[in-house]
Design an enzyme around this catalytic site. Structure first.
Site, mmCIF file in Angstrom:
data_model
loop_
_atom_site.group_PDB
_atom_site.id
_atom_site.type_symbol
_atom_site.label_atom_id
_atom_site.label_comp_id
_atom_site.label_asym_id
_atom_site.label_seq_id
_atom_site.Cartn_x
_atom_site.Cartn_y
_atom_site.Cartn_z
ATOM 1 C CB SER A 203 -0.903 0.014 1.238
ATOM 2 O OG SER A 203 -1.555 1.249 1.395
ATOM 3 C CE1 TYR B 33 -4.664 -1.827 4.921
ATOM 4 C CE2 TYR B 33 -3.718 0.346 4.545
ATOM 5 C CZ TYR B 33 -4.227 -0.840 4.048
ATOM 6 O OH TYR B 33 -4.307 -1.042 2.698
#
Length: 676
Positions: free
Chosen positions: A553, A566
């Protein structure tokens, strides 16, 4: 129905039952009159299944249509058996109109035999009689004068003349047994022809059952009995990557595993080795299975390590034997040797591994060898199995016409022969990746915690010859191992893994619980580690290199608000890319990553609540989140799942062969996330 409609219906009915003929094997025909559009006079035509078609799925588009007068006139200019291959090109001058399929080598058989309808099939029962040492006498005993015998001859114009002559000399005959090959039947109507074909097949089946001896493959060999199912499949999964690597020495192959009762029984008997060494007989069989299989000569309970060593020795010997076979029979006009690896590997107690350029080819090769086992059983039950000579097999395997057919095949897609496992592929980015990899030619295992979603994606891609579904909880090492085993049993091995499974919980630090932290690290950090470890083991065993791609990501390098768990898990994944790229490079395994951002539409994570959470953080309606992300990018473009899939293909598609340890941003340009 019209004549071609009637022919297609008969063909589909015959081809629907594998006892009648093998996949893409055999051909059917019908003759009839139409008005010639040029002369307006009645003209007799032949409709016949074209080259490469399958009876079970035949349509009118798969028929070749020829003028019968011109086809039969070829007999007057036929230059003899030494030049009969020239007649195939002459079929083009007999075609009626445009379109239709290319005429096959068996077209002469259908045109020259004086019958309105003709079937040529490859039933196991018929080939069993055709390959028996005293096949002609057994045919007489079985059928009397209802079915005649034709000595072996390679398919072609002369065989058509031979069958036509036998039919003319045998007025009571409904068909023939073709030595070493199969059957041909005929009739005045389509229904009579179908009935005659089935009469030959079923009569031969009854004859073999009633007259045959018990245990035609000999006594059970102690130690070669089938292993219990769970143990058998575990051993198959352990051996599959090794075997695929060996079978791909010359050209990358996809595998298929079979542990049917028919196979396991054959592998447990004393005649296994001598019968396997004789090879298959029907041309359709050995063109798919090669001249003979590789047979492991160790008991079922031998240590796996010993089995691997022995398989490598046997593979080396197989390649030497195949080269010697080629050199014994090749002439100056023969095509170059295509490859010396086995297409069929038999492992007693475990089963059969078959190989081909794609899954369908590998599966069909296995099905053909099951046909061959049935043929050998039938022949040994009433006589001695005596296939056509090795020299004749070579003449067909390296036939100029067969070589021309291979050259007409379309160029393979970029990922043809590659096997991929994609985690989290039941939806969103993972689904898009799986669909793109399959579209580029890969076989894909769809791994997801949601079994129904994974199954839906696999069906949408095209079913088990293209994609299979596996249930996978990536946080559980045993579940991951089972998913990898399922993949290698489905396709033979693994070349590409995409670590895509993920989830996200957006909270400020003080609201982030241990559970929030643990689940995200378990799925993405630990899950990627477990999947990479299990798949790397299989890739190393194959010895064919491979690709590992992490869907990380932008947040692995960008400090976004309210996502400490996250972002930290994604940073863990990003560093795994660097660590594993350094470690696995010596095995030819490349490890790269993709850093997406703002993938809202079609995303499983965003649909699961992350979208609402991020929208709240940024103070925009959830339905406008994708547009919001797009506005803050340099390119002002929204990122979709297919854009991430395109990056995965770019990394694994064959062009970046010297790239490893790379992270590819797919975020439409976020300057704060530029890699430094």
């Amino acid at each position: 129905m019209t004549v071609p409609e009637e022919l297609v219906a008969r063909s589909n009915a015959l081809g629907a039952d594998p006892r009648n003929t093998n996949y893409a094997g055999g051909n059917t025909s019908a003759k009839g009159e139409v008005l010639d559009p040029v002369t307006a006079k009645p003209t007799e035509l032949l409709w016949v299944k074209g080259s490469g078609g399958d009876l079970g799925t035949l349509t009118e588009a798969g028929l070749a249509v020829l003028r019968l007068d011109r086809l039969r006139a070829l007999a007057e200019v036929y230059p003899g058996v030494e030049r009969e291959d020239e007649m195939v090109a002459a079929f083009d001058y007999c075609l009626h109109g445009r379109g239709g399929a290319a005429p096959s080598i068996d077209t002469a058989m259908h045109g020259l035999v004086d019958a309105a309808h003709v079937d040529h099939l490859h039933p196991d029962s018929g080939i069993a009689l055709a390959t028996a040492a005293d096949g002609a006498a057994l045919t007489k005993e079985c059928f009397g004068d209802r079915v005649a015998w034709v000595d072996w001859r390679r398919p072609g114009f002369q065989l058509g003349l031979d069958i036509a002559a036998v039919k003319e000399a045998s007025p009571r005959a409904i068909g023939v047994i073709l030595g070493g090959h199969g059957i041909t039947a005929w009739g005045d109507t389509s229904e009579e022809c179908r009935h005659n074909s089935l009469e030959i097949i079923h009569t031969a089946e009854r004859f073999l059952a009633e007259r045959g001896r018990a245990e035609p493959f000999g006594a059970l060999v102690p130690g070669f009995e089938p292993l219990p199912e769970a143990e058998r499949r575990a051993r198959a999964a352990a051996l599959a990557p090794v075997l695929r690597g060996l079978a791909s020495t010359d050209q990358r192959q996809v595998g298929h595993y079979t542990d049917s009762e028919v196979v396991l029984e054959f592998l447990s008997r004393e005649k296994l080795a001598p019968l396997a060494a004789l090879g298959t007989s029907c041309p359709d069989h050995f063109l798919r299975t090669k001249v003979r299989p590789l047979v492991l000569d160790l008991p079922a309970t031998a240590p796996v390590e010993d089995v691997v060593v022995r398989l490598k020795e046997l593979h080396a010997a197989y390649r030497e034997d195949y080269r010697a076979y080629y050199e014994r029979h090749a002439t100056a006009e023969s095509p170059a040797m295509r490859g010396a690896d086995p297409a069929i590997v038999l492992v007693p107690g475990v089963g059969m591994f078959s190989y081909g350029k794609d899954k369908q080819t590998a599966r069909v090769a296995g099905e053909f060898y099951v046909n061959a086992i049935n043929v050998m059983r039938g022949a040994e039950a009433v006589s001695t199995y005596a296939p056509i000579p090795e020299s004749e097999k070579f003449r067909i395997e390296y036939w100029a016409l067969e070589e021309a057919k291979l050259r007409r095949m379309p160029e393979p897609k970029p990922l043809a022969g590659r096997i991929a496992l994609v985690t989290g592929a039941g939806s969103g980015i993972g689904k898009a990746i799986a669909e793109r990899l399959a579209a580029e030619g890969a076989c894909v295992a769809i791994a997801d915690l949601d079994a129904d979603a994974a199954a839906d994606v696999a069906r949408g891609i095209g079913g088990p010859d293209k994609a299979v579904s596996v249930t996978a909880n990536v946080t559980d090492a045993d579940a991951v191992a089972a998913a990898v085993d399922a993949t290698v049993l489905a396709f033979g091995g693994i070349d590409l893994v995409v670590n895509n499974a993920g989830l996200s919980i957006s909270k400020p630090l003080l609201e982030t619980t241990e559970k929030d932290w643990d689940i995200q690290h378990d799925v993405m950090a630990k899950g990627s580690f477990l999947v990479s470890r299990a798949t790397a083991k299989a890739m190393i065993a194959q010895g064919m290199g491979g690709d590992v791609v992490y869907i990380s990501s932008k947040n692995s390098v960008f400090a976004g608000p309210n996502n400490v768990a996250y972002g930290a898990a994604k940073a863990d994944q990003a560093h795994q890319v660097r660590l594993l790229a350094a470690e696995l490079g010596e095995h030819g395994i490349r490890v790269n990553g993709v850093n997406p951002d703002g993938v809202v539409r079609g995303s499983g994570i965003f649909a699961g609540g992350w979208g609402a959470q991020r929208a709240a953080v940024y103070g925009v309606p959830e339905e406008e989140l994708g547009a919001f992300y797009a506005k803050r990018t340099i390119l002002k473009r929204e990122v979709l799942p297919e854009h991430v899939a395109a990056a995965v293909f770019a990394l694994a598609g064959g062009e970046l062969t010297h790239t490893t340890g790379l992270h590819v941003p797919v975020d439409a340009g976020v300057a704060a996330a530029f890699l430094r």
